[in-house]
Scaffold this active site. Structure first.
Site, PDB file in Angstrom:
ATOM      1  N   TRP A  97       0.828  -1.220   0.000  1.00 24.95           N
ATOM      2  CA  TRP A  97       0.000   0.000   0.000  1.00 24.95           C
ATOM      3  C   TRP A  97       0.860   1.268   0.000  1.00 24.95           C
ATOM      4  O   TRP A  97       0.345   2.354  -0.157  1.00 24.95           O
ATOM      5  CB  TRP A  97      -0.909   0.014   1.234  1.00 24.95           C
ATOM      6  CG  TRP A  97      -1.955  -1.057   1.230  1.00 24.95           C
ATOM      7  CD1 TRP A  97      -2.205  -1.975   0.249  1.00 24.95           C
ATOM      8  CD2 TRP A  97      -2.910  -1.320   2.274  1.00 24.95           C
ATOM      9  NE1 TRP A  97      -3.244  -2.798   0.610  1.00 24.95           N
ATOM     10  CE2 TRP A  97      -3.697  -2.421   1.848  1.00 24.95           C
ATOM     11  CE3 TRP A  97      -3.172  -0.755   3.523  1.00 24.95           C
ATOM     12  CZ2 TRP A  97      -4.721  -2.949   2.630  1.00 24.95           C
ATOM     13  CZ3 TRP A  97      -4.196  -1.277   4.300  1.00 24.95           C
ATOM     14  CH2 TRP A  97      -4.961  -2.357   3.861  1.00 24.95           C
ATOM     15  N   LYS A  98       2.153   1.118   0.245  1.00 23.61           N
ATOM     16  CA  LYS A  98       3.052   2.272   0.377  1.00 23.61           C
ATOM     17  C   LYS A  98       2.485   3.230   1.444  1.00 23.61           C
ATOM     18  O   LYS A  98       1.820   2.777   2.367  1.00 23.61           O
ATOM     19  CB  LYS A  98       3.250   2.968  -0.964  1.00 23.61           C
ATOM     20  CG  LYS A  98       3.616   1.981  -2.076  1.00 23.61           C
ATOM     21  CD  LYS A  98       4.192   2.655  -3.272  1.00 23.61           C
ATOM     22  CE  LYS A  98       4.299   1.662  -4.411  1.00 23.61           C
ATOM     23  NZ  LYS A  98       5.301   2.004  -5.379  1.00 23.61           N
TER      24      LYS A  98
ATOM     25  N   GLU B 136      11.719  -6.564  -9.049  1.00 27.22           N
ATOM     26  CA  GLU B 136      10.979  -5.347  -9.380  1.00 27.22           C
ATOM     27  C   GLU B 136      11.895  -4.387 -10.127  1.00 27.22           C
ATOM     28  O   GLU B 136      12.632  -3.618  -9.501  1.00 27.22           O
ATOM     29  CB  GLU B 136      10.490  -4.664  -8.098  1.00 27.22           C
ATOM     30  CG  GLU B 136       9.555  -5.492  -7.264  1.00 27.22           C
ATOM     31  CD  GLU B 136       8.686  -4.598  -6.395  1.00 27.22           C
ATOM     32  OE1 GLU B 136       7.479  -4.581  -6.614  1.00 27.22           O
ATOM     33  OE2 GLU B 136       9.219  -3.894  -5.530  1.00 27.22           O
TER      34      GLU B 136
ATOM     35  N   GLY C  85       5.451   1.786 -10.559  1.00 24.41           N
ATOM     36  CA  GLY C  85       4.608   2.976 -10.551  1.00 24.41           C
ATOM     37  C   GLY C  85       4.657   3.775 -11.842  1.00 24.41           C
ATOM     38  O   GLY C  85       4.207   4.930 -11.876  1.00 24.41           O
TER      39      GLY C  85
ATOM     40  N   GLY D 299       1.693  -2.740  -6.275  1.00 25.17           N
ATOM     41  CA  GLY D 299       1.602  -1.441  -5.614  1.00 25.17           C
ATOM     42  C   GLY D 299       0.253  -0.791  -5.904  1.00 25.17           C
ATOM     43  O   GLY D 299      -0.760  -1.107  -5.286  1.00 25.17           O
ATOM     44  N   GLY D 300       0.244   0.109  -6.878  1.00 27.81           N
ATOM     45  CA  GLY D 300      -0.950   0.908  -7.171  1.00 27.81           C
ATOM     46  C   GLY D 300      -2.239   0.091  -7.287  1.00 27.81           C
ATOM     47  O   GLY D 300      -3.275   0.477  -6.743  1.00 27.81           O
TER      48      GLY D 300
END
Ligand code: PEP
Length: 254
Positions: free
Chosen positions: A13-14, A170, A176, A236-237
Site C-alpha cells: 500500500w506504500k 521489481e 509505478g 503497488g498501485g
C-alpha cells in the site's frame, strides 16, 4: 507459475490508506476472495494501521505484512520499528530493500542484508526486493545487478536463509510507471536468480517463490503469471482498489 510452488501475491500500500479506507478495502477483498486460498495473499500496510488491518483480516486466510523493518533489534534508533514489534502485531512478512528504500533512503546491499537477517531472527519472512534501474538495464547490467543484490544476502546468511524468504524482482523503471516488463524479460531474470541459487542448493532454489513487481495490472497479470518462474506478484498501485487487486488475484488462480 509452477504447480510445485504455492502462489504468492502481496499488496504494497506504500504510504497510503486511512482507517475508513482500509476497512472498506479489506472488507471488499474478504467478500471477493474464496475462504480457502490456494496460495498466500499478503497485505503490506503502513505501520500505524497494522493493528487495524490484523483485526480486519480475522476470519480470512490473507496475512499481514509490513513495508520495512529496522536492521536493529532494539535501542536508541528513533523512528525505527523492529522485527519483533512487527511480529507482535501479527505480521508474517516484511519487505526489505524495496527500490524506494534503496533510492530515497540510501539503503545499500549490506543494510538490506542486515534487515533480511533481523526479520528472520524474529520469525518473519523477508521479501527481498531486487531490480535494476533503467540505465543499468540499458547498459546490459540487469543480471549482474540483481545477482549482486541477492549475493549480499547469501554472503551474510547463507542459502538456508532463503528457505523462509520470498524474492521480488521489481525493475525500478517499471515501479509505478505503467511500464511493465515483458513476460519473457521478467522470466529470464527470474530464471537467472533461481539458477544462481541452485548452484548453492537445488532444493531451496526449486522451492523459492520469486514474484514479479512493477505496474502489474489485471490485463498484464495473466501473461506474467503464466511464466514458469514467476510465482506471483508484488502489487503497488493496483492493490489499493479492491476490484483491481481481486482481478490480479484471480489471474493468479486464487
Ligand atoms: C511496488 O510498490 O512494489 C510496485 C510494484 O508498485 P506498482 O505496482 O504501482 O508499480
Amino acid at each position: 507459475m509452477s504447480p510445485s510452488r504455492p502462489t504468492w501475491v502481496a499488496g504494497n500500500w506504500k504510504m497510503q490508506g486511512s482507517l475508513a479506507g482500509n476497512a472498506a478495502l479489506v472488507t471488499a477483498l474478504k467478500a471477493g476472495l474464496p475462504k480457502a486460498l490456494k496460495g498466500e495473499i499478503v497485505l503490506c500496510a503502513p505501520y500505524p494501521y497494522l493493528e487495524q488491518v490484523a483485526r480486519l483480516l480475522s476470519g480470512s486466510e490473507m496475512t499481514l505484512g509490513a513495508q520495512d523493518v529496522s536492521a536493529h533489534a532494539a535501542g536508541a534508533f528513533t523512528g525505527e520499528v523492529s522485527a519483533a514489534m512487527l511480529a507482535d502485531f501479527g505480521c508474517r512478512y516484511v519487505l526489505v530493500g524495496h527500490s524506494e528504500r534503496r533510492q530515497l533512503h540510501g539503503e545499500a546491499d549490506p543494510m538490506v542484508a542486515e534487515k533480511f537477517g533481523a526479520a528472520l531472527q524474529s520469525g518473519l519472512r523477508p521479501v527481498l526486493c531486487l531490480g535494476e534501474t533503467l540505465s543499468e538495464r540499458e547498459a546490459g547490467q540487469t543480471e549482474k545487478v540483481v545477482i549482486r543484490q541477492m549475493e549480499a544476502v547469501l554472503a551474510l546468511h547463507g542459502v538456508a536463509a532463503f528457505q523462509n524468504a520470498i524474492l521480488a524482482y521489481e525493475p525500478v523503471w517499471a515501479i509505478g510507471t505503467g511500464r511493465v516488463a515483458a513476460p519473457e524479460e521478467a522470466e529470464a531474470v527470474h530464471r537467472t536468480l533461481r539458477e544462481r541459487l541452485a548452484a548453492e542448493d537445488n532444493a531451496i532454489a526449486a522451492g523459492l517463490r520469486i514474484v514479479y513487481g512493477g505496474s502489474v495490472k489485471a490485463d498484464n497479470a495473466p501473461s506474467l503469471f503464466n511464466q514458469p518462474n514467476i510465482d506471483g506478484g508484488l502489487i503497488g498501485g493496483a492493490s489499493l482498489k479492491a476490484e483491481d487487486f481481486l482481478a490480479i488475484c484471480r489471474a493468479a488462480n486464487f
